[in-house]
Design a protein around this motif. Structure first.
Motif, PDB file in Angstrom:
ATOM      1  N   TRP A 131       0.837  -1.200   0.000  1.00 30.81           N
ATOM      2  CA  TRP A 131       0.000   0.000   0.000  1.00 30.81           C
ATOM      3  C   TRP A 131       0.873   1.251   0.000  1.00 30.81           C
ATOM      4  CZ3 TRP A 131      -5.343  -0.780   0.477  1.00 30.81           C
ATOM      5  CH2 TRP A 131      -5.739  -2.053   0.901  1.00 30.81           C
ATOM      6  N   PRO A 132       0.569   2.251  -0.822  1.00 32.64           N
ATOM      7  CA  PRO A 132       1.302   3.514  -0.722  1.00 32.64           C
ATOM      8  C   PRO A 132       0.884   4.234   0.563  1.00 32.64           C
ATOM      9  CG  PRO A 132      -0.430   3.688  -2.389  1.00 32.64           C
ATOM     10  CD  PRO A 132      -0.440   2.272  -1.874  1.00 32.64           C
ATOM     11  N   VAL A 133       1.839   4.736   1.293  1.00 29.35           N
ATOM     12  CA  VAL A 133       1.537   5.446   2.533  1.00 29.35           C
ATOM     13  C   VAL A 133       0.655   6.658   2.246  1.00 29.35           C
ATOM     14  CG1 VAL A 133       2.604   6.783   4.400  1.00 29.35           C
ATOM     15  CG2 VAL A 133       3.535   4.556   3.774  1.00 29.35           C
ATOM     16  N   ALA A 134       0.800   7.241   1.072  1.00 27.14           N
ATOM     17  CA  ALA A 134      -0.004   8.401   0.688  1.00 27.14           C
ATOM     18  C   ALA A 134      -1.498   8.076   0.610  1.00 27.14           C
ATOM     19  CB  ALA A 134       0.475   8.951  -0.655  1.00 27.14           C
ATOM     20  N   PHE A 135      -1.861   6.803   0.595  1.00 31.99           N
ATOM     21  CA  PHE A 135      -3.261   6.391   0.544  1.00 31.99           C
ATOM     22  C   PHE A 135      -3.952   6.523   1.904  1.00 31.99           C
ATOM     23  CE2 PHE A 135      -6.464   2.811   0.390  1.00 31.99           C
ATOM     24  CZ  PHE A 135      -7.333   3.424  -0.510  1.00 31.99           C
ATOM     25  N   ALA A 136      -3.214   6.809   2.956  1.00 31.09           N
ATOM     26  CA  ALA A 136      -3.790   6.872   4.312  1.00 31.09           C
ATOM     27  C   ALA A 136      -4.969   7.844   4.395  1.00 31.09           C
ATOM     28  CB  ALA A 136      -2.720   7.250   5.332  1.00 31.09           C
ATOM     29  N   GLY A 137      -4.840   9.025   3.825  1.00 32.32           N
ATOM     30  CA  GLY A 137      -5.931  10.005   3.880  1.00 32.32           C
ATOM     31  C   GLY A 137      -7.179   9.522   3.177  1.00 32.32           C
ATOM     32  N   SER A 138      -7.021   8.948   2.016  1.00 34.32           N
ATOM     33  CA  SER A 138      -8.171   8.426   1.262  1.00 34.32           C
ATOM     34  C   SER A 138      -8.832   7.267   2.000  1.00 34.32           C
ATOM     35  CB  SER A 138      -7.732   7.965  -0.130  1.00 34.32           C
ATOM     36  OG  SER A 138      -7.249   9.051  -0.869  1.00 34.32           O
ATOM     37  N   LEU A 139      -8.015   6.406   2.594  1.00 35.86           N
ATOM     38  CA  LEU A 139      -8.568   5.274   3.340  1.00 35.86           C
ATOM     39  C   LEU A 139      -9.300   5.766   4.587  1.00 35.86           C
ATOM     40  CD1 LEU A 139      -9.035   2.268   3.656  1.00 35.86           C
ATOM     41  CD2 LEU A 139      -6.766   2.085   4.723  1.00 35.86           C
ATOM     42  N   ALA A 140      -8.743   6.752   5.271  1.00 36.02           N
ATOM     43  CA  ALA A 140      -9.407   7.313   6.449  1.00 36.02           C
ATOM     44  C   ALA A 140     -10.753   7.917   6.062  1.00 36.02           C
ATOM     45  CB  ALA A 140      -8.516   8.359   7.115  1.00 36.02           C
ATOM     46  N   ALA A 141     -10.807   8.635   4.948  1.00 40.18           N
ATOM     47  CA  ALA A 141     -12.062   9.228   4.483  1.00 40.18           C
ATOM     48  C   ALA A 141     -13.065   8.127   4.130  1.00 40.18           C
ATOM     49  CB  ALA A 141     -11.804  10.134   3.282  1.00 40.18           C
ATOM     50  N   HIS A 142     -12.596   7.084   3.499  1.00 40.34           N
ATOM     51  CA  HIS A 142     -13.474   5.961   3.142  1.00 40.34           C
ATOM     52  C   HIS A 142     -14.058   5.314   4.395  1.00 40.34           C
ATOM     53  CE1 HIS A 142     -14.985   2.425   1.058  1.00 40.34           C
ATOM     54  NE2 HIS A 142     -14.303   1.662   1.885  1.00 40.34           N
ATOM     55  N   LEU A 143     -13.226   5.099   5.406  1.00 41.02           N
ATOM     56  CA  LEU A 143     -13.686   4.457   6.637  1.00 41.02           C
ATOM     57  C   LEU A 143     -14.534   5.382   7.507  1.00 41.02           C
ATOM     58  CD1 LEU A 143     -10.534   2.382   7.638  1.00 41.02           C
ATOM     59  CD2 LEU A 143     -12.670   1.555   6.630  1.00 41.02           C
ATOM     60  N   ALA A 144     -14.463   6.691   7.274  1.00 43.80           N
ATOM     61  CA  ALA A 144     -15.263   7.641   8.052  1.00 43.80           C
ATOM     62  C   ALA A 144     -16.730   7.608   7.642  1.00 43.80           C
ATOM     63  CB  ALA A 144     -14.710   9.052   7.889  1.00 43.80           C
ATOM     64  N   GLY A 145     -16.999   7.099   6.460  1.00 42.08           N
ATOM     65  CA  GLY A 145     -18.382   7.038   5.993  1.00 42.08           C
ATOM     66  C   GLY A 145     -18.902   5.623   5.996  1.00 42.08           C
ATOM     67  N   PRO A 146     -20.190   5.483   5.690  1.00 38.87           N
ATOM     68  CA  PRO A 146     -20.745   4.141   5.587  1.00 38.87           C
ATOM     69  C   PRO A 146     -20.285   3.500   4.290  1.00 38.87           C
ATOM     70  CG  PRO A 146     -22.384   5.745   4.941  1.00 38.87           C
ATOM     71  CD  PRO A 146     -21.169   6.513   5.394  1.00 38.87           C
ATOM     72  N   ALA A 154     -11.063  -1.363  -1.166  1.00 38.21           N
ATOM     73  CA  ALA A 154     -10.020  -0.390  -0.840  1.00 38.21           C
ATOM     74  C   ALA A 154      -8.863  -0.478  -1.837  1.00 38.21           C
ATOM     75  CB  ALA A 154      -9.514  -0.611   0.580  1.00 38.21           C
ATOM     76  N   LEU A 155      -8.502  -1.695  -2.227  1.00 37.67           N
ATOM     77  CA  LEU A 155      -7.442  -1.847  -3.235  1.00 37.67           C
ATOM     78  C   LEU A 155      -7.849  -1.208  -4.549  1.00 37.67           C
ATOM     79  CD1 LEU A 155      -6.340  -5.504  -2.460  1.00 37.67           C
ATOM     80  CD2 LEU A 155      -4.898  -3.465  -2.223  1.00 37.67           C
ATOM     81  N   ALA A 156      -9.122  -1.363  -4.921  1.00 44.33           N
ATOM     82  CA  ALA A 156      -9.621  -0.728  -6.146  1.00 44.33           C
ATOM     83  C   ALA A 156      -9.542   0.798  -6.028  1.00 44.33           C
ATOM     84  CB  ALA A 156     -11.048  -1.185  -6.446  1.00 44.33           C
ATOM     85  N   LEU A 157      -9.916   1.333  -4.869  1.00 43.22           N
ATOM     86  CA  LEU A 157      -9.825   2.780  -4.650  1.00 43.22           C
ATOM     87  C   LEU A 157      -8.389   3.275  -4.762  1.00 43.22           C
ATOM     88  CD1 LEU A 157     -12.274   3.248  -1.625  1.00 43.22           C
ATOM     89  CD2 LEU A 157     -12.622   4.041  -3.980  1.00 43.22           C
ATOM     90  N   ALA A 158      -7.459   2.438  -4.312  1.00 39.81           N
ATOM     91  CA  ALA A 158      -6.040   2.809  -4.375  1.00 39.81           C
ATOM     92  C   ALA A 158      -5.461   2.642  -5.780  1.00 39.81           C
ATOM     93  CB  ALA A 158      -5.233   1.969  -3.384  1.00 39.81           C
ATOM     94  N   GLY A 159      -6.212   1.952  -6.659  1.00 36.21           N
ATOM     95  CA  GLY A 159      -5.717   1.705  -8.010  1.00 36.21           C
ATOM     96  C   GLY A 159      -4.723   0.562  -8.091  1.00 36.21           C
ATOM     97  N   ALA A 160      -4.881  -0.411  -7.192  1.00 39.73           N
ATOM     98  CA  ALA A 160      -3.924  -1.523  -7.113  1.00 39.73           C
ATOM     99  C   ALA A 160      -4.061  -2.464  -8.306  1.00 39.73           C
ATOM    100  CB  ALA A 160      -4.136  -2.295  -5.818  1.00 39.73           C
ATOM    101  N   ARG A 161      -2.941  -3.062  -8.647  1.00 39.58           N
ATOM    102  CA  ARG A 161      -2.908  -4.127  -9.636  1.00 39.58           C
ATOM    103  C   ARG A 161      -2.607  -5.422  -8.893  1.00 39.58           C
ATOM    104  NH1 ARG A 161       1.866  -2.794  -8.595  1.00 39.58           N
ATOM    105  NH2 ARG A 161       3.771  -3.736  -9.309  1.00 39.58           N
ATOM    106  N   TYR A 162      -2.899  -6.554  -9.526  1.00 39.48           N
ATOM    107  CA  TYR A 162      -2.604  -7.858  -8.930  1.00 39.48           C
ATOM    108  C   TYR A 162      -1.378  -8.446  -9.601  1.00 39.48           C
ATOM    109  CZ  TYR A 162      -6.848  -7.605  -6.281  1.00 39.48           C
ATOM    110  OH  TYR A 162      -7.813  -7.205  -5.385  1.00 39.48           O
TER     111      TYR A 162
END
Length: 191
Positions: A131-146, A154-162
């Protein structure tokens, strides 16, 4: 690239009789010890994501990070790990579940650059991820909502590849039952 490592303890294994998975014995050593032996050489520092009394892990000398957002599953542990890694000046966080004692010795290198997650055959191992550390803010925002608490989302939100890992045996085999633990012991070098 500076990479930090996080082992996700996952709590008590329901199918393991309620025992703490991290401390379950495989060839006379806790699962956590097996995972750390493979993870630690690949990263600058390691921590453990676990709730409850951190003293039960004192022998390992690791920071024990409780979930940053209670009740949101493994993503809360990933977020705690990202914030910890950020404090270390790391650029990425490699996460692995505690019940995956066969992770490759070159996992971090093969998953780089972040974001990426591991795959073996048709199986996607969402928590074996860089995970890129820079994703912390986006993940926090995602977890703050329903919404969807799935690691896959979350991996899709981060743009991860397999990244595919070949081989006859799944290197991310996770141990969820006493039978799987016994089978894993047969895969280990002589104990």
């Amino acid at each position: 690239m500076k990479i930090a490592g996080l082992v996700l303890a996952g709590g008590q294994g329901r199918r393991m009789g309620g025992a703490d998975k991290a401390l379950m014995q495989l060839c006379g050593r806790p699962l956590l010890a097996h995972v750390l032996a493979r993870l630690a050489p690949q990263v600058a520092a390691c921590a453990l994501s676990a709730n409850g009394d951190p003293a039960r892990f004192a022998a390992f000398g690791l920071p024990v990070l409780p979930d940053s957002v209670p009740g949101r599953g493994p993503l809360a542990g990933v977020l705690a790990g990202l914030l910890w890694a950020q404090g270390l000046g790391a650029e990425a966080l490699l996460t692995v579940p505690v019940d995956t004692p066969f992770i490759p010795a070159d996992l971090a290198a093969r998953l780089s650059p972040a974001p990426a997650a591991a795959a073996w055959g048709e199986a996607r191992h969402h928590l074996v991820a860089l995970w890129p550390v820079a994703f912390a803010g986006s993940l926090a925002a995602h977890l703050a909502g329903p919404g969807d608490d799935s690691v896959r989302r979350a991996l899709a939100l981060a743009g991860a590849r397999y990244v595919a890992f070949p081989g006859e045996t799944d290197p991310f085999l996770n141990l969820n039952t006493p039978e799987e633990l016994a089978a894993a012991a047969r895969l280990m070098p002589p104990c």
